[in-house]
Design an enzyme around this catalytic site. Structure first.
Site, PDB file in Angstrom:
ATOM      1  N   GLY A  48       0.767  -1.244   0.000  1.00 55.28           N
ATOM      2  CA  GLY A  48       0.000   0.000   0.000  1.00 55.28           C
ATOM      3  C   GLY A  48       0.791   1.284   0.000  1.00 55.28           C
ATOM      4  N   ASP A 106      -4.999   1.658  10.848  1.00 62.16           N
ATOM      5  CA  ASP A 106      -6.423   1.424  11.101  1.00 62.16           C
ATOM      6  C   ASP A 106      -6.593   0.994  12.565  1.00 62.16           C
ATOM      7  OD1 ASP A 106      -9.113   0.879  10.618  1.00 62.16           O
ATOM      8  OD2 ASP A 106      -8.746  -1.057   9.695  1.00 62.16           O
ATOM      9  N   LYS A 134      -6.836   6.366  11.095  1.00 60.83           N
ATOM     10  CA  LYS A 134      -8.238   6.326  11.533  1.00 60.83           C
ATOM     11  C   LYS A 134      -8.255   6.224  13.055  1.00 60.83           C
ATOM     12  CE  LYS A 134     -10.014   3.695   7.547  1.00 60.83           C
ATOM     13  NZ  LYS A 134     -10.483   2.340   7.146  1.00 60.83           N
ATOM     14  N   PHE A 155     -13.891   2.924   4.705  1.00 63.76           N
ATOM     15  CA  PHE A 155     -12.926   2.302   3.804  1.00 63.76           C
ATOM     16  C   PHE A 155     -12.537   3.247   2.663  1.00 63.76           C
ATOM     17  CE2 PHE A 155     -11.406  -0.665   0.576  1.00 63.76           C
ATOM     18  CZ  PHE A 155     -10.537  -1.418   1.343  1.00 63.76           C
ATOM     19  N   VAL A 156     -11.246   3.366   2.418  1.00 63.22           N
ATOM     20  CA  VAL A 156     -10.759   4.228   1.339  1.00 63.22           C
ATOM     21  C   VAL A 156      -9.851   3.452   0.387  1.00 63.22           C
ATOM     22  CG1 VAL A 156     -10.911   6.407   2.630  1.00 63.22           C
ATOM     23  CG2 VAL A 156      -8.832   5.022   2.799  1.00 63.22           C
ATOM     24  N   ASP A 162      -5.690  -0.410  -1.975  1.00 63.54           N
ATOM     25  CA  ASP A 162      -6.514  -1.239  -2.858  1.00 63.54           C
ATOM     26  C   ASP A 162      -7.814  -1.696  -2.224  1.00 63.54           C
ATOM     27  OD1 ASP A 162      -5.272  -3.056  -0.972  1.00 63.54           O
ATOM     28  OD2 ASP A 162      -5.972  -4.667  -2.268  1.00 63.54           O
ATOM     29  N   ARG A 168      -5.469   0.777  -6.892  1.00 67.23           N
ATOM     30  CA  ARG A 168      -4.263   1.440  -6.368  1.00 67.23           C
ATOM     31  C   ARG A 168      -3.811   2.592  -7.265  1.00 67.23           C
ATOM     32  NH1 ARG A 168      -2.113  -1.978  -2.345  1.00 67.23           N
ATOM     33  NH2 ARG A 168      -2.409  -4.203  -2.703  1.00 67.23           N
TER      34      ARG A 168
HETATM   35  P1  5GP Z   1      -4.183  -2.180  10.991  1.00 63.45           P
HETATM   36  O1  5GP Z   1      -3.240  -3.287  11.333  1.00 63.45           O
HETATM   37  O2  5GP Z   1      -3.718  -0.814  11.457  1.00 63.45           O
HETATM   38  O3  5GP Z   1      -5.583  -2.472  11.428  1.00 63.45           O
HETATM   39  O4  5GP Z   1      -4.324  -2.175   9.415  1.00 63.45           O
HETATM   40  C1  5GP Z   1      -3.398  -1.666   8.596  1.00 63.45           C
HETATM   41  C2  5GP Z   1      -3.598  -2.210   7.192  1.00 63.45           C
HETATM   42  O5  5GP Z   1      -4.991  -2.487   6.887  1.00 63.45           O
HETATM   43  C3  5GP Z   1      -3.185  -1.147   6.196  1.00 63.45           C
HETATM   44  O6  5GP Z   1      -1.815  -1.192   5.930  1.00 63.45           O
HETATM   45  C4  5GP Z   1      -4.056  -1.489   4.999  1.00 63.45           C
HETATM   46  O7  5GP Z   1      -3.429  -2.490   4.240  1.00 63.45           O
HETATM   47  C5  5GP Z   1      -5.324  -2.069   5.580  1.00 63.45           C
HETATM   48  N1  5GP Z   1      -6.398  -1.044   5.663  1.00 63.45           N
HETATM   49  C6  5GP Z   1      -6.932  -0.518   6.784  1.00 63.45           C
HETATM   50  N2  5GP Z   1      -7.889   0.389   6.487  1.00 63.45           N
HETATM   51  C7  5GP Z   1      -7.957   0.444   5.137  1.00 63.45           C
HETATM   52  C8  5GP Z   1      -8.759   1.217   4.215  1.00 63.45           C
HETATM   53  O8  5GP Z   1      -9.616   2.043   4.560  1.00 63.45           O
HETATM   54  N3  5GP Z   1      -8.524   0.994   2.893  1.00 63.45           N
HETATM   55  C9  5GP Z   1      -7.599   0.098   2.439  1.00 63.45           C
HETATM   56  N4  5GP Z   1      -7.479  -0.005   1.122  1.00 63.45           N
HETATM   57  N5  5GP Z   1      -6.833  -0.637   3.282  1.00 63.45           N
HETATM   58  C10 5GP Z   1      -7.001  -0.465   4.611  1.00 63.45           C
END
Ligand code: 5GP
Length: 178
Positions: A48, A106, A134, A155-156, A162, A168
């Site tokens: 990403g 996230d 977030k 979600f973005v 992606d 992407r």
């Molecule tokens: P975390 O471990 O902080 O919950 O998640 C991080 C990963 O989740 C990010 O690197 C990404 O790959 C994915 N992710 C979390 N939120 C989003 C979102 O809104 N859109 C997308 N495309 N990926 C997300």
């Protein structure tokens, strides 16, 4: 307003190319200031962060290095479930100033589990840059040192992010229509 369809979902324009560019320049200026004469190593998390990392890195004027890793999670022996490992971490970070480049934080789970592995190698410092954060979705304690945009828990896609492998390749960021 131009909507974007990816697989079965519709997305609406959310953060413009211009706003992203301005933010990237702002982040680079802060890093230029904070890491002057420290020759930091940036570690970009694939997939990403690849576009963000490229744009940010070429906006820096200080001496710096960059490396790319992929985080893979697998079911480990521990009852707590998934274990996160880094694929491609082939650099020596002992006593170096390390800056992680993430597309989005996230829940904080991924970095929360991965950072102790890096700290184990005793870098001189370890900071996190995330283009998107977030805060409302945060479950695991994690300090994001440099944040581009704080966004709601929706979600973005785009600019490297992606939805099931697609989306992407846009210059701006889109948000899921609800
Ligand atoms: P975390 O471990 O902080 O919950 O998640 C991080 C990963 O989740 C990010 O690197 C990404 O790959 C994915 N992710 C979390 N939120 C989003 C979102 O809104 N859109 C997308 N495309 N990926 C997300």
């Amino acid at each position: 307003m131009t909507t974007l369809q990816i697989h079965d979902k519709l997305f609406k324009p959310y953060i413009s190319e211009e706003a992203i560019r301005e933010k990237v320049v702002e982040l680079a200026a802060a890093l230029d200031h904070d890491y002057k004469d420290k020759n930091p190593i940036f570690i970009a998390i694939l997939n990403g962060a690849f576009i963000f990392a490229a744009d940010l890195f070429k906006s820096l004027t200080i001496d710096a290095e960059i490396s790319f890793i992929k985080l893979a999670s697998y079911k480990g022996m521990k009852s707590s479930g998934q274990v996160i490992t880094a694929v491609g971490l082939d650099i020596e970070i002992f006593d170096r100033h390390v800056v992680i480049l993430e597309d989005i934080v996230d829940t904080g789970k991924t970095l929360n589990e991965f950072l102790p592995q890096l700290r184990h190698q005793q870098p001189a410092s370890l900071k996190i840059v995330a283009l998107l954060h977030k805060p409302d979705a945060t479950v695991y304690p994690l300090k994001v040192d440099y944040t581009g945009f704080e966004i709601p828990d929706k979600f973005v896609v785009g600019y490297g992010l992606d939805y099931n492998g697609r989306g992407r390749n846009t210059a701006s960021i889109y948000q899921l229509f609800e």
